[in-house]
Scaffold this active site. Structure first.
Site, short mmCIF file in Angstrom:
data_model
loop_
_atom_site.label_atom_id
_atom_site.label_comp_id
_atom_site.label_asym_id
_atom_site.label_seq_id
_atom_site.Cartn_x
_atom_site.Cartn_y
_atom_site.Cartn_z
N SER A 141 -6.94 11.78 57.60
CA SER A 141 -5.78 11.01 57.63
C SER A 141 -6.20 9.58 58.31
O SER A 141 -7.08 9.02 57.67
CB SER A 141 -4.85 11.74 58.44
OG SER A 141 -3.53 10.66 58.78
N ASP A 347 -3.93 -12.31 66.28
CA ASP A 347 -5.57 -12.62 66.39
C ASP A 347 -6.13 -11.49 66.36
O ASP A 347 -7.04 -11.12 66.95
CB ASP A 347 -5.92 -13.53 67.60
CG ASP A 347 -5.27 -12.71 68.90
OD1 ASP A 347 -4.74 -11.76 68.73
OD2 ASP A 347 -6.03 -12.97 69.82
N HIS A 400 0.16 16.35 53.34
CA HIS A 400 -1.13 15.61 54.08
C HIS A 400 -1.99 16.32 55.13
O HIS A 400 -2.85 15.72 55.21
CB HIS A 400 -0.20 14.67 54.83
CG HIS A 400 -0.92 13.61 55.75
ND1 HIS A 400 -1.51 12.54 55.08
CD2 HIS A 400 -1.28 13.49 56.98
CE1 HIS A 400 -2.51 11.90 55.99
NE2 HIS A 400 -2.09 12.52 57.09
#
Length: 424
Positions: A141, A347, A400
């Site tokens: 994952s 940023d 998953h």
């Protein structure tokens, strides 16, 4: 380092001091990072396989007896199970970590627990503890995201990499991520109601109660319909449908009254006492360079119509976090100002070096699950085409958490690299 035996396994526990900020290592601030080395007693010097845990905010697994993927990997490798900074026995991020800080200061601190800092920790461990050997990685994952960061900045450290359910875009955009994953959650939700149609009425009755009465969870939080919706995060795992079905099966202790057992289970499933980084960094893991994430999941949810709880059978949400959660969930409230400051920050450091990834020489074998609710399969395809020497295995047999479901997955990936010429 301390060492001991656990049945037929040799355990070595490593704790190292590292700079809090690898971009400014001389500012005097340090944290500890913990990693557990596990080897079969007969293969103590086998090649090192570093496990990159899912998350964000996930600690390394604790080995248990019983035929899991760790046993399979130990047939040919020794494992390094990292507690990523902020988790487990590494210096943790919790309420006390940011006590007294402004939202902006807390956000700046939490941003030091991103992928680029985790990889710098591993590089320090590789050189200081393992003598600079070239090693292999297995990323589950979010660990697949970390793999791409590792390949971007320190490919010389890696001889091979394996990924399960975590091959992501090398040019990430959180809005695009949620435009792809929210419809996947809707599809999973439809499948849940197709499989258990009787639950639609039970859930509707629960929603009617929590929206009209002041229902309190054991934590003291008021239960809302939108909090119930977040339980859909489990639909991406097996057997997530069944876990949710049986949870609502015991919703009422008598007609009109929700049971204490149900309320406790909902509270437990929707708190983040042990891993607040999972919530705080959920969108930050897609923040690669300039641009604010700006609560991308909420924006896309609004774009898709809001998924209101009053429109027929209650829709669910998945692996996504919304601003209200930092107001309504006890374990997240201490991080409210930090979460808003993180969402506003524009940023961000770079997560990936696309030019270097385009020249990749490290063999990568990745298993991706076609119906994965958390990581979009089509973006994985694009990444596999972009990053040379990446071999993609696509299957719809697993959700998953396929690595946990079937230990043979790790062997299939290792064998694939061997078939292609072996690790560097």
């Amino acid at each position: 380092m301390t060492s001991y035996r656990m049945r037929d396994r040799l355990i070595r526990d490593h704790t190292v001091a590292v700079p809090l900020d690898w971009t400014n290592p001389d500012d005097g601030r340090t944290i500890e990072v913990f990693a557990r080395e596990v080897a079969h007693v007969d293969r103590a010097d086998a090649p090192v396989l570093v496990f990159l845990q899912g998350g964000p905010g996930g600690k390394g697994p604790r080995p248990m007896p019983g035929g899991d993927w760790i046993d399979e990997a130990l047939k040919t490798h020794r494992l390094l199970l990292l507690d990523q900074r902020g988790t487990g026995r590494s210096t943790r991020v919790e309420r006390a970590s940011i006590a007294g800080m402004s939202g902006e200061a807390a956000a700046a601190y939490i941003r030091l627990f991103r992928a680029e800092q985790i990889i710098a920790d591993l590089e320090h461990i590789r050189r200081a503890v393992f003598g600079g050997i070239r090693w292999q990685t297995l990323g589950q994952s979010y660990g697949g995201f970390l793999t791409l960061t590792y390949l971007s900045f320190h490919p010389e450290a890696l001889s091979a990499s394996y990924v399960t359910g975590g091959l992501t875009s090398t040019d990430p955009d959180p809005v695009e991520v949620y435009r792809r994953t929210l419809p996947r959650v809707a599809a999973k939700t439809a499948e849940f109601y197709r499989r258990y149609p009787q639950d639609a009425d039970i859930i509707a009755r629960v929603v009617d109660i929590v929206e009209n009465d002041d229902i309190r969870l054991p934590s003291g939080d008021r239960l809302s319909a939108r909090r119930l919706q977040t339980l859909g995060i489990d639909f991406g795992m097996k057997p997530g449908f069944e876990r949710l079905h049986w949870l609502f099966d015991e919703a009422f202790s008598r007609p009109g009254r929700l049971s204490d057992a149900f309320l406790a289970a909902v509270d437990d499933a929707s708190q983040y006492w042990g891993n607040p980084l999972y919530a705080l960094l959920q969108e930050e893991i897609y923040a690669d360079g300039p641009g604010a994430t700006a609560w991308a999941a909420q924006r896309v949810r609004d774009e898709l119509g809001g998924l209101a709880a009053t429109d027929g059978p209650m829709p669910f949400t998945g692996e996504m976090f919304f601003p209200w959660m930092f107001d309504e969930i006890a374990s997240l409230r201490p991080f409210r100002e930090a979460a808003h400051a993180l969402a506003a920050a524009d940023d961000h450091p770079r997560l990936y070096d696309r030019a270097r990834l385009a020249r990749n020489e490290v063999p990568v074998a990745a298993a991706m699950y076609y119906d994965d609710m958390y990581v979009d399969f089509h973006q994985a395809e694009e990444t596999a085409r972009f990053v040379p020497n990446t071999h993609l295995w696509v299957t719809n047999e697993y959700e998953h958490d396929g690595l946990r479901q079937d230990p043979r997955i790790v062997r299939a990936l290792i064998d694939r690299v061997v078939a292609e010429g072996g690790p560097l």
